[in-house]
Design a protein around this motif. Structure first.
Motif, PDB file in Angstrom:
ATOM      1  N   PHE A 130      -8.332 131.951   3.089  1.00 24.18           N
ATOM      2  CA  PHE A 130      -8.275 133.263   3.704  1.00 24.18           C
ATOM      3  C   PHE A 130      -6.898 133.482   4.306  1.00 24.18           C
ATOM      4  CE2 PHE A 130     -12.896 132.713   3.674  1.00 24.18           C
ATOM      5  CZ  PHE A 130     -13.283 133.969   3.226  1.00 24.18           C
ATOM      6  N   GLY A 131      -6.565 134.746   4.498  1.00 25.23           N
ATOM      7  CA  GLY A 131      -5.303 135.081   5.139  1.00 25.23           C
ATOM      8  C   GLY A 131      -5.460 136.339   5.966  1.00 25.23           C
ATOM      9  N   LEU A 132      -4.443 136.635   6.758  1.00 28.61           N
ATOM     10  CA  LEU A 132      -4.463 137.837   7.583  1.00 28.61           C
ATOM     11  C   LEU A 132      -3.467 138.839   7.003  1.00 28.61           C
ATOM     12  CD1 LEU A 132      -6.258 138.204  10.056  1.00 28.61           C
ATOM     13  CD2 LEU A 132      -4.238 137.955  11.477  1.00 28.61           C
ATOM     14  N   TYR A 133      -3.905 140.085   6.911  1.00 27.88           N
ATOM     15  CA  TYR A 133      -3.085 141.138   6.309  1.00 27.88           C
ATOM     16  C   TYR A 133      -2.815 142.258   7.308  1.00 27.88           C
ATOM     17  CZ  TYR A 133      -3.791 139.026   1.755  1.00 27.88           C
ATOM     18  OH  TYR A 133      -3.776 138.159   0.701  1.00 27.88           O
ATOM     19  N   ALA A 134      -1.669 142.936   7.137  1.00 29.38           N
ATOM     20  CA  ALA A 134      -1.349 144.105   7.958  1.00 29.38           C
ATOM     21  C   ALA A 134      -2.202 145.278   7.476  1.00 29.38           C
ATOM     22  CB  ALA A 134       0.128 144.442   7.849  1.00 29.38           C
ATOM     23  N   LYS A 135      -2.920 145.920   8.408  1.00 31.83           N
ATOM     24  CA  LYS A 135      -3.735 147.091   8.075  1.00 31.83           C
ATOM     25  C   LYS A 135      -2.874 148.333   8.030  1.00 31.83           C
ATOM     26  CE  LYS A 135      -8.384 146.649  10.027  1.00 31.83           C
ATOM     27  NZ  LYS A 135      -9.173 147.045  11.206  1.00 31.83           N
ATOM     28  N   LYS A 136      -1.777 148.306   8.806  1.00 37.70           N
ATOM     29  CA  LYS A 136      -0.852 149.441   8.816  1.00 37.70           C
ATOM     30  C   LYS A 136       0.556 148.905   8.996  1.00 37.70           C
ATOM     31  CE  LYS A 136      -2.341 150.414  13.581  1.00 37.70           C
ATOM     32  NZ  LYS A 136      -2.935 151.466  14.424  1.00 37.70           N
ATOM     33  N   ASP A 137       1.555 149.762   8.847  1.00 39.33           N
ATOM     34  CA  ASP A 137       2.944 149.344   9.017  1.00 39.33           C
ATOM     35  C   ASP A 137       3.147 148.808  10.435  1.00 39.33           C
ATOM     36  OD1 ASP A 137       3.311 150.257   6.467  1.00 39.33           O
ATOM     37  OD2 ASP A 137       4.499 152.015   7.017  1.00 39.33           O
ATOM     38  N   ILE A 138       3.880 147.714  10.526  1.00 39.97           N
ATOM     39  CA  ILE A 138       4.133 147.070  11.819  1.00 39.97           C
ATOM     40  C   ILE A 138       5.644 147.012  12.018  1.00 39.97           C
ATOM     41  CG2 ILE A 138       3.957 144.869  13.072  1.00 39.97           C
ATOM     42  CD1 ILE A 138       1.237 144.434  11.627  1.00 39.97           C
ATOM     43  N   ASN A 139       6.088 147.390  13.205  1.00 37.23           N
ATOM     44  CA  ASN A 139       7.530 147.402  13.499  1.00 37.23           C
ATOM     45  C   ASN A 139       8.054 146.001  13.758  1.00 37.23           C
ATOM     46  OD1 ASN A 139       7.608 150.239  13.442  1.00 37.23           O
ATOM     47  ND2 ASN A 139       6.985 150.340  15.601  1.00 37.23           N
ATOM     48  N   MET A 140       9.347 145.819  13.495  1.00 39.70           N
ATOM     49  CA  MET A 140      10.001 144.566  13.853  1.00 39.70           C
ATOM     50  C   MET A 140       9.865 144.344  15.368  1.00 39.70           C
ATOM     51  SD  MET A 140      13.880 143.567  12.905  1.00 39.70           S
ATOM     52  CE  MET A 140      14.719 142.206  13.668  1.00 39.70           C
ATOM     53  N   ASN A 141       9.631 143.096  15.749  1.00 38.46           N
ATOM     54  CA  ASN A 141       9.470 142.678  17.158  1.00 38.46           C
ATOM     55  C   ASN A 141       8.159 143.126  17.807  1.00 38.46           C
ATOM     56  OD1 ASN A 141      11.940 141.337  17.216  1.00 38.46           O
ATOM     57  ND2 ASN A 141      13.025 143.229  17.750  1.00 38.46           N
ATOM     58  N   GLN A 142       7.297 143.784  17.055  1.00 39.60           N
ATOM     59  CA  GLN A 142       6.015 144.181  17.625  1.00 39.60           C
ATOM     60  C   GLN A 142       5.138 142.950  17.850  1.00 39.60           C
ATOM     61  OE1 GLN A 142       3.930 147.442  15.576  1.00 39.60           O
ATOM     62  NE2 GLN A 142       2.001 146.611  16.346  1.00 39.60           N
ATOM     63  N   MET A 143       4.385 142.939  18.962  1.00 41.07           N
ATOM     64  CA  MET A 143       3.377 141.900  19.171  1.00 41.07           C
ATOM     65  C   MET A 143       2.207 142.227  18.255  1.00 41.07           C
ATOM     66  SD  MET A 143       2.893 141.142  23.188  1.00 41.07           S
ATOM     67  CE  MET A 143       4.224 140.640  24.255  1.00 41.07           C
ATOM     68  N   VAL A 144       1.817 141.275  17.408  1.00 41.71           N
ATOM     69  CA  VAL A 144       0.784 141.571  16.415  1.00 41.71           C
ATOM     70  C   VAL A 144      -0.588 141.095  16.882  1.00 41.71           C
ATOM     71  CG1 VAL A 144       0.083 141.270  14.013  1.00 41.71           C
ATOM     72  CG2 VAL A 144       2.518 141.390  14.582  1.00 41.71           C
ATOM     73  N   THR A 145      -0.655 139.834  17.277  1.00 46.23           N
ATOM     74  CA  THR A 145      -1.926 139.284  17.758  1.00 46.23           C
ATOM     75  C   THR A 145      -1.640 138.019  18.562  1.00 46.23           C
ATOM     76  OG1 THR A 145      -4.171 138.603  17.108  1.00 46.23           O
ATOM     77  CG2 THR A 145      -2.381 137.968  15.629  1.00 46.23           C
ATOM     78  N   GLU A 146      -2.699 137.421  19.089  1.00 48.18           N
ATOM     79  CA  GLU A 146      -2.560 136.176  19.841  1.00 48.18           C
ATOM     80  C   GLU A 146      -3.322 135.072  19.124  1.00 48.18           C
ATOM     81  OE1 GLU A 146      -4.119 136.328  23.856  1.00 48.18           O
ATOM     82  OE2 GLU A 146      -3.946 134.167  24.103  1.00 48.18           O
ATOM     83  N   TYR A 147      -2.741 133.862  19.086  1.00 44.40           N
ATOM     84  CA  TYR A 147      -3.459 132.707  18.560  1.00 44.40           C
ATOM     85  C   TYR A 147      -4.375 132.212  19.682  1.00 44.40           C
ATOM     86  CZ  TYR A 147      -4.277 128.496  15.788  1.00 44.40           C
ATOM     87  OH  TYR A 147      -4.856 127.497  15.043  1.00 44.40           O
TER      88      TYR A 147
END
Ligand SMILES: [Zn+2]
Length: 157
Positions: A29-46
């Protein structure tokens, strides 16, 4: 620091709208971007349980005996985050030799958090990756890297 705190709180509220789980082009499995994400944006937390290295070693053996998929993230020489039993989707982010994300330790309410940032603009539909930074070892238990990047070093350790 106040800015990091605000960005963290926003990410915690919104991260499910940024990412989705899917069959990976790399492995499992992998994680995919649902929408465009900006550079330096916080995406998620481990997310997981912070444990000491000694506890980690014991648990790894226990999980292996039970044939459980093991999901750990090393914070430093002393501490590891164990996402095997209580993680979120971030544990499915695959390794790449040419990643589009980086991980960073941030301090929130005196607790260390592993935050995943975009290190370049990411398009909707792209698989998210970061560099696992495993130590390079001379061992028989080499883990092949299937990331497919032109600069792939072929092994993860
Ligand atoms: Zn690779």
């Amino acid at each position: 620091q106040a800015q990091i705190y605000t960005r963290y709180k926003t990410m915690k509220n919104e991260w499910r709208s940024y990412v989705a789980l899917g069959r990976s082009g790399i492995a499992g499995f992998g994680l995919y971007a649902k929408k465009d994400i900006n550079m330096n944006q916080m995406v998620t937390e481990y997310v997981g349980e912070i444990i000491r290295s000694e506890v980690c070693e014991i648990r790894e053996k226990k999980y292996a005996q039970k044939n459980k998929g093991i999901y750990m993230f090393r914070i430093d020489s002393e501490f590891v985050i164990d996402a095997t039993m209580c993680g979120n989707m971030a544990r499915y982010i695959n390794h790449s030799c040419d990643p589009n994300c980086v991980t960073q330790i941030v301090n929130i309410d005196n607790t260390k958090k592993i935050v995943i940032f975009a290190n370049r603009p990411i398009r909707a539909g792209e698989e998210l990756t970061y560099d696992y930074q495993f130590e390079l070892e001379d061992t028989k238990d080499k883990i092949p890297c299937l990331c497919g990047a032109p600069n792939c070093v072929k092994w993860m350790n």
